[in-house]
Scaffold this motif. Structure first.
Motif, short mmCIF file in Angstrom:
data_model
loop_
_atom_site.label_atom_id
_atom_site.label_comp_id
_atom_site.label_asym_id
_atom_site.label_seq_id
_atom_site.Cartn_x
_atom_site.Cartn_y
_atom_site.Cartn_z
N LEU A 1 -32.93 11.54 70.44
CA LEU A 1 -32.16 10.88 71.49
C LEU A 1 -30.73 11.40 71.48
N PRO A 2 -30.03 11.32 72.61
CA PRO A 2 -28.61 11.65 72.64
C PRO A 2 -27.83 10.75 71.69
N PHE A 3 -26.69 11.21 71.23
CA PHE A 3 -25.88 10.50 70.25
C PHE A 3 -25.61 9.05 70.66
N THR A 4 -25.27 8.82 71.91
CA THR A 4 -24.92 7.47 72.39
C THR A 4 -26.09 6.52 72.28
N LEU A 5 -27.31 7.03 72.39
CA LEU A 5 -28.49 6.17 72.36
C LEU A 5 -29.10 6.05 70.98
N ARG A 6 -28.55 6.78 69.99
CA ARG A 6 -29.04 6.65 68.62
C ARG A 6 -28.33 5.45 67.96
N ASP A 7 -28.62 4.29 68.49
CA ASP A 7 -27.98 3.05 68.07
C ASP A 7 -28.94 1.92 68.40
N ALA A 8 -28.66 0.72 67.92
CA ALA A 8 -29.51 -0.43 68.22
C ALA A 8 -29.41 -0.79 69.70
N ALA A 9 -30.45 -1.42 70.21
CA ALA A 9 -30.43 -1.88 71.61
C ALA A 9 -29.27 -2.83 71.83
N HIS A 10 -28.97 -3.62 70.82
CA HIS A 10 -27.80 -4.51 70.83
C HIS A 10 -27.50 -4.86 69.40
N THR A 11 -26.30 -5.29 69.12
CA THR A 11 -25.93 -5.63 67.75
C THR A 11 -26.80 -6.76 67.20
N PHE A 12 -27.25 -7.70 68.06
CA PHE A 12 -28.05 -8.79 67.53
C PHE A 12 -29.50 -8.39 67.29
N THR A 13 -29.97 -7.29 67.90
CA THR A 13 -31.34 -6.86 67.62
C THR A 13 -31.45 -6.27 66.22
N THR A 14 -30.38 -5.62 65.75
CA THR A 14 -30.41 -5.15 64.37
C THR A 14 -30.20 -6.32 63.41
N GLU A 15 -29.46 -7.35 63.83
CA GLU A 15 -29.38 -8.56 63.02
C GLU A 15 -30.75 -9.22 62.89
N ALA A 16 -31.53 -9.18 63.94
CA ALA A 16 -32.87 -9.77 63.90
C ALA A 16 -33.74 -9.09 62.85
N ILE A 17 -33.68 -7.77 62.81
CA ILE A 17 -34.46 -7.03 61.81
C ILE A 17 -33.97 -7.37 60.41
N ALA A 18 -32.64 -7.39 60.23
CA ALA A 18 -32.07 -7.72 58.93
C ALA A 18 -32.47 -9.13 58.49
N ASN A 19 -32.44 -10.08 59.42
CA ASN A 19 -32.83 -11.45 59.10
C ASN A 19 -34.32 -11.55 58.77
N TYR A 20 -35.13 -10.83 59.53
CA TYR A 20 -36.58 -10.83 59.30
C TYR A 20 -36.88 -10.44 57.86
N PHE A 21 -36.25 -9.37 57.40
CA PHE A 21 -36.52 -8.90 56.04
C PHE A 21 -35.81 -9.76 54.99
#
Length: 556
Positions: A362-382
């Protein structure tokens, strides 16, 4: 017939003209992106590396280098010609190719934030750097001895002597007067920047430019307040009864330092499960490495570059950082062999795998989470797994007999944790919202009004201290905390989908691998290709909803 042919020719000409304009605009967008990436990638990496070095070492030299790199990085987005080009491309409506259109949307918002006087940006970074240094160097003094945050938390969690608890709690709160005036100045400065860009305040700007509707977020928090209030009221009564007996005092004598942590943001240990005992002889790093490898998401490359243990001058908290969006992912921790740090390490590595297993094509700008809270969701899940008896049994931490013994109380503890945290998140969200709306109000009073309303913890008699300023997020991670709670909602939504649609083999190892594959292909690799709710819907079949969280933790 002739009229029909003329009409057809006109339509064809119009279509050709639109297609030609679209091709032209999309070509301009592609060229913009090429130039942008050539410049921003080295600046981004220089900034993230300097940020890492400053937080690990805490030296004045490192913080000075971070400040300089931060100003260079942020100032890049002040380019008025670049913003004018993006504005023209956006207003043309002719950039339709999905990846280009998504990058245009994200880059436009990033450059919009920079359309202010560069001296304002430099001043903001300088203010933030000075506050960071104060937080990082502060150690609470209790009975003449300097204590780390870990040591303060240990006292609050284990002592039964009220005077000792009070001294530890009040000692930690002494960072408040050190930074409070600086934070208020910083809040006003951020508001000045937001108002120059046409927003009423910085809080509103932050949410809108991150793709969130402030009114929608407040509506969600109002809904969750109603959803959790009655359950929490009952649980708070149980907590108070437990602690009154635990400390040998009347429930009316309970003070903030009696709830086992600095902010009552984590569930107190009122059930019979003492999770720390299971981790005393465990190595959280080895456990995390083994677990993520079993999911097909090895983290050894992340751990190899991470800084995992306490040292003088080092940031006492924890975070994950993606240095280059090309595989250099790290986590900073201060690990101890206990349940809290097992949770934290799993949490931070959740952020880490989200970044590490992104789609590097993916382009550099898109190599990131869909949103900051979606990566929080993954972190919370684990992170939740650290106190999940089934996971603990699977990892060899406890046997099957112990798993069955503690299963019910473990769920009660998790449920309590979720409700305690949801009420704490209410305080943080509403305090920041009100603070940016009016930073000149009595913030000390506002803080305790919210604590009493949402957490049901009484303010100590006569206390008038800037206790709000002791929470580092208020100063340095502004207008972000609500994403933690949104992340909990999404973690439950992910969890429901994984249990019902992904883990279908009946074999624990195979199911874990299937879950890892799901997260990698449906959440991590899409990156920021889609708007966050679109990604969630594509991954789980429905947009973000609170119903799975409610079914898991609220409904009886």
């Amino acid at each position: 017939m002739k009229k029909n042919l003329i009409f057809l020719a006109v339509v064809m000409a119009m279509n050709w003209s639109c297609a030609s304009k679209q091709e032209k605009m999309e070509k301009r967008m592609s060229e913009f992106i090429s130039g942008y990436e050539a410049s921003i990638i080295p600046l981004y990496k220089e900034y993230t590396l300097s940020d890492w070095e400053a937080n690990v070492t805490g030296t004045d030299q490192a913080w000075s280098a971070r400040e300089k790199a931060s100003i260079q990085f942020i100032s890049f987005y002040t380019d008025r010609e670049a913003f004018a080009e993006l504005k023209e491309l956006k207003e043309s409506g002719m950039v339709k190719e999905p990846l280009l259109a998504r990058q245009l949307e994200l880059l436009y918002n990033m450059y919009l934030q920079g359309q202010i006087d560069t001296s304002l940006i430099a001043e903001q970074v300088k203010m933030e750097t000075e506050i960071s240094k104060k937080y990082n160097s502060f150690r609470a003094t209790v009975n003449g001895k300097q204590l780390s945050d870990n040591e303060i938390e240990n006292i609050l969690r284990t002592s039964t002597i009220s005077a000792e608890l009070q001294a530890a709690w009040e000692g930690h709160k002494m960072i408040g007067p050190v930074v409070a005036e600086d934070i208020i100045k910083l809040v006003k400065h951020r508001n000045k920047i937001a108002q120059q860009l046409g927003f009423s305040n910085y809080h509103q700007m932050s949410l809108q430019l991150s793709g969130q509707d402030p009114e929608e977020i407040t509506r969600i928090f109002d809904e969750l307040d109603l959803l959790t209030r009655d359950n929490f009221t009952q649980l708070k009564s149980d907590i108070d009864a437990f602690f009154a007996k635990h400390y040998g005092i009347d429930p009316g004598q309970l003070q903030p330092w009696h709830y086992q942590n600095r902010y009552f943001q984590e569930a107190p240990e009122i059930y019979s499960v003492n999770f720390d005992q299971y981790y005393r002889d465990q190595d959280p790093v080895q456990l995390a490495s083994k677990f993520y490898a079993g999911m097909g998401l090895p983290v050894d490359a992340i751990l190899a570059k991470s800084d995992l243990y306490e040292k003088p001058g080092k940031n006492q908290h924890a975070f994950s950082i993606d240095i280059d969006r090309a595989g250099d992912v790290r986590t900073l921790d201060n690990i101890k062999p206990d349940a809290n740090w097992m949770n934290t390490l799993l949490h931070e590595l959740g952020h880490g795998v989200y970044s590490y297993y992104n789609d590097m094509t993916l382009p550099f700008t898109l190599r990131d989470a869909a949103h900051t809270f979606t990566t929080e969701a993954i972190a919370n899940y684990f992170g939740r797994m650290a106190t999940d008896p089934v996971w603990m049994n699977h990892m060899g931490i406890i046997d099957e007999q112990e798993m069955n013994k503690i299963r019910d109380d473990s769920f009660r503890a998790l449920r309590l944790q979720q409700l305690v945290f949801s009420r704490w998140a209410q305080v943080m969200y509403r305090f920041e919202k009100a603070m940016y709306e009016n930073p000149d109000q009595d913030l000390n009073q506002l803080w305790w009004e919210l604590v009493e309303r949402y957490q049901m913890v009484r303010k100590p008699e006569g206390r008038d201290m800037p206790d709000w300023a002791t929470k580092i997020h208020v100063a340095l991670y502004p207008c972000y905390y609500h994403n933690y709670l949104l992340g909990e909602l999404l973690a439950s939504q992910f969890g429901n989908y994984v249990r019902t649609e992904v883990m279908t083999s009946g074999d624990t190892d195979a199911d874990q691998k299937a879950a890892g594959d799901f997260f990698k292909t449906s959440v991590f690799m899409p990156g920021a290709r889609y708007q966050w709710n679109d990604m969630i819907e594509k991954a789980t079949g429905e947009k973000l909803t609170a119903r799975h969280y409610a079914a898991q933790f609220v409904q009886e």
